[in-house]
Write an enzyme that holds these catalytic residues in place. Structure first.
Site, PDB file in Angstrom:
ATOM      1  N   ILE A 160       0.836  -1.195   0.000  1.00 20.42           N
ATOM      2  CA  ILE A 160       0.000   0.000   0.000  1.00 20.42           C
ATOM      3  C   ILE A 160       0.874   1.249   0.000  1.00 20.42           C
ATOM      4  O   ILE A 160       0.584   2.228  -0.698  1.00 20.42           O
ATOM      5  CB  ILE A 160      -0.980  -0.013   1.184  1.00 20.42           C
ATOM      6  CG1 ILE A 160      -1.919  -1.209   1.052  1.00 20.42           C
ATOM      7  CG2 ILE A 160      -1.779   1.280   1.241  1.00 20.42           C
ATOM      8  CD1 ILE A 160      -2.855  -1.396   2.223  1.00 20.42           C
ATOM      9  N   ASP A 161       1.968   1.231   0.750  1.00 20.17           N
ATOM     10  CA  ASP A 161       2.926   2.332   0.685  1.00 20.17           C
ATOM     11  C   ASP A 161       3.410   2.537  -0.749  1.00 20.17           C
ATOM     12  O   ASP A 161       3.402   3.653  -1.275  1.00 20.17           O
ATOM     13  CB  ASP A 161       4.134   2.027   1.571  1.00 20.17           C
ATOM     14  CG  ASP A 161       3.923   2.432   3.016  1.00 20.17           C
ATOM     15  OD1 ASP A 161       3.259   3.452   3.257  1.00 20.17           O
ATOM     16  OD2 ASP A 161       4.432   1.732   3.904  1.00 20.17           O
ATOM     17  N   CYS A 162       3.867   1.455  -1.372  1.00 13.59           N
ATOM     18  CA  CYS A 162       4.419   1.572  -2.731  1.00 13.59           C
ATOM     19  C   CYS A 162       3.339   1.992  -3.717  1.00 13.59           C
ATOM     20  O   CYS A 162       3.587   2.808  -4.610  1.00 13.59           O
ATOM     21  CB  CYS A 162       5.047   0.252  -3.154  1.00 13.59           C
ATOM     22  SG  CYS A 162       6.553  -0.174  -2.234  1.00 13.59           S
TER      23      CYS A 162
END
Length: 395
Positions: A160-162
């Protein structure tokens, strides 16, 4: 010449999502000035720097203490000159420094200002910290991951960060394009929560239509059988026979025509109903193969399959990763060591990017004095900022 080499980006982000975004911009040619607090990006020290290094190529680092008068002046000067600003402070923090979008826009009206956060700039959760696994939990993603008879589990990569970083970079490029065509600057509000919810889209739609909650299914896929993870003679493999034709070819490869004639397995619906019985039949055959050999035969027959590899397999022996130059040499400034990392995930036929990173991740504050000099600070002023603790550098 790079497509973004006329853009200056002030990067006020830490962790992963923001750095992913600004690395993409840097590798497309933008000058990215990574503004770090005196102690550096909080992720510099995690995993001995191996979580920081992959996402910070192509940037210049300067260390500034925003809480000092001199540090505040430096960051203000940077933001007033920037084409793009990317920040990941909790909502409300930069307002106290007059460095929020509304304040900066008064001095830099064309700025593209992107705010990344856990939950966005509005709503009851706006002030809560956002951490990838927690977002997996609240978005519904964790509830559908794992085995039915066990608790939910997290996906152990910062997907989700990426994904948020990549979406932010896309939004920034759209805003730059609009501005270049005569439009105005803009504020982009993007959050890990919003990205995670968008990735749950077909489950949300299906729930709206049927009222059915998706269940954790372990290694099983949806909509067809066989579709899931199976043991082999030396490991595991994922096999997805998602059509009647694929199932026919699977039975042919395995030399099991009887599975075509078995009434329990005649149609996709039949196979879903008797999924476990079919699995038992297939496992007996799959265990006669190595994962790699079975993968090869199934792929040759046009059946989606993937041997379950470890990171070591990917790095050491994967022919496709080697052929695609998916892994490149880099540098970990925290450990002061050469490392291997993943390349950017796209290839150009032109000279836009060749897969090699433009420069290694910077040491903390490596470019502080160079950036200040570019802002027309004199040597005496730079020395005074150091003496006051407003800035610091690795040199």
């Amino acid at each position: 010449m790079k497509p973004l080499d006329d853009l200056t980006v002030v990067d006020l982000t830490q962790s992963i999502a923001g750095p992913v975004c600004t690395q993409l911009l840097a590798e497309m040619g933008a000058t990215v000035l990574k503004v770090e607090p005196p102690e550096g990006d909080t992720f510099r020290h995690i995993m001995n720097g191996n979580m920081f290094a992959p996402f910070n190529h192509g940037k210049q680092s300067l260390c500034v203490d925003l809480k000092t008068d001199g540090g505040h002046e430096v960051v203000t000067d940077l933001m007033d000159e920037a084409d793009v600003i990317v920040e990941s402070f909790r909502p409300g923090v930069l307002e106290t420094f007059d460095l929020d979008y509304e304040s900066v826009r008064e001095r830099n009206e064309d700025v593209i200002y992107c705010s990344l956060s856990g939950f966005g700039r509005t709503g009851p959760y706006r002030s809560y910290p956002g951490y990838d696994p927690c977002i997996q939990a609240v978005s519904g993603l964790m509830a559908i991951t794992g085995y039915r008879d066990r608790p939910p589990i997290r996906i152990r990569a910062s997907l989700i960060d990426c994904g948020t970083g990549a979406n932010a970079a896309f939004a920034i490029l759209a805003a730059v394009r609009q501005r270049d065509r005569g439009g105005d600057g803009t504020h982009i509000d993007i959050s890990l929560f919003d990205v995670a919810v968008s990735w749950m889209s077909y489950w949300i739609t299906n729930y709206d239509q049927t009222g059915e909650l998706p269940e954790r299914a372990g290694g099983n896929g949806i909509g067809s059988a066989p579709n899931g993870v199976f043991p082999t003679g030396d490991g595991h493999i994922y096999v997805a026979a998602i059509s009647e034709a694929m199932y026919d070819r699977l039975c042919s490869v395995l030399e099991r025509p009887d599975l075509l004639e078995d009434e329990r397995f005649r149609t996709i619906d039949d196979r879903l109903e008797h999924r476990e019985a079919l699995r038992d039949e297939l496992v007996q055959v799959f265990e006669e193969y190595t994962s790699a050999d079975l993968e090869g035969e199934l792929l040759e027959a046009g059946i989606p399959a993937g041997a379950v590899q470890t990171v070591a397999d990917l790095v050491e022996t994967d022919d496709q990763a080697a052929a695609r130059s998916s892994l490149v040499d880099s540098y970990n400034p925290e450990a002061d060591e050469s490392v291997v990392t993943a390349a950017l995930p796209f290839r150009f036929s032109s000279a836009i990017h060749d897969g090699e990173y433009s420069s290694p991740p910077p040491a903390k504050g490596e470019h502080t004095d160079d950036v200040l000099a570019a802002l027309a600070y004199s040597e005496r002023e730079i020395e005074a900022l150091h003496d006051a603790g407003a800035v610091s550098s690795s040199t």
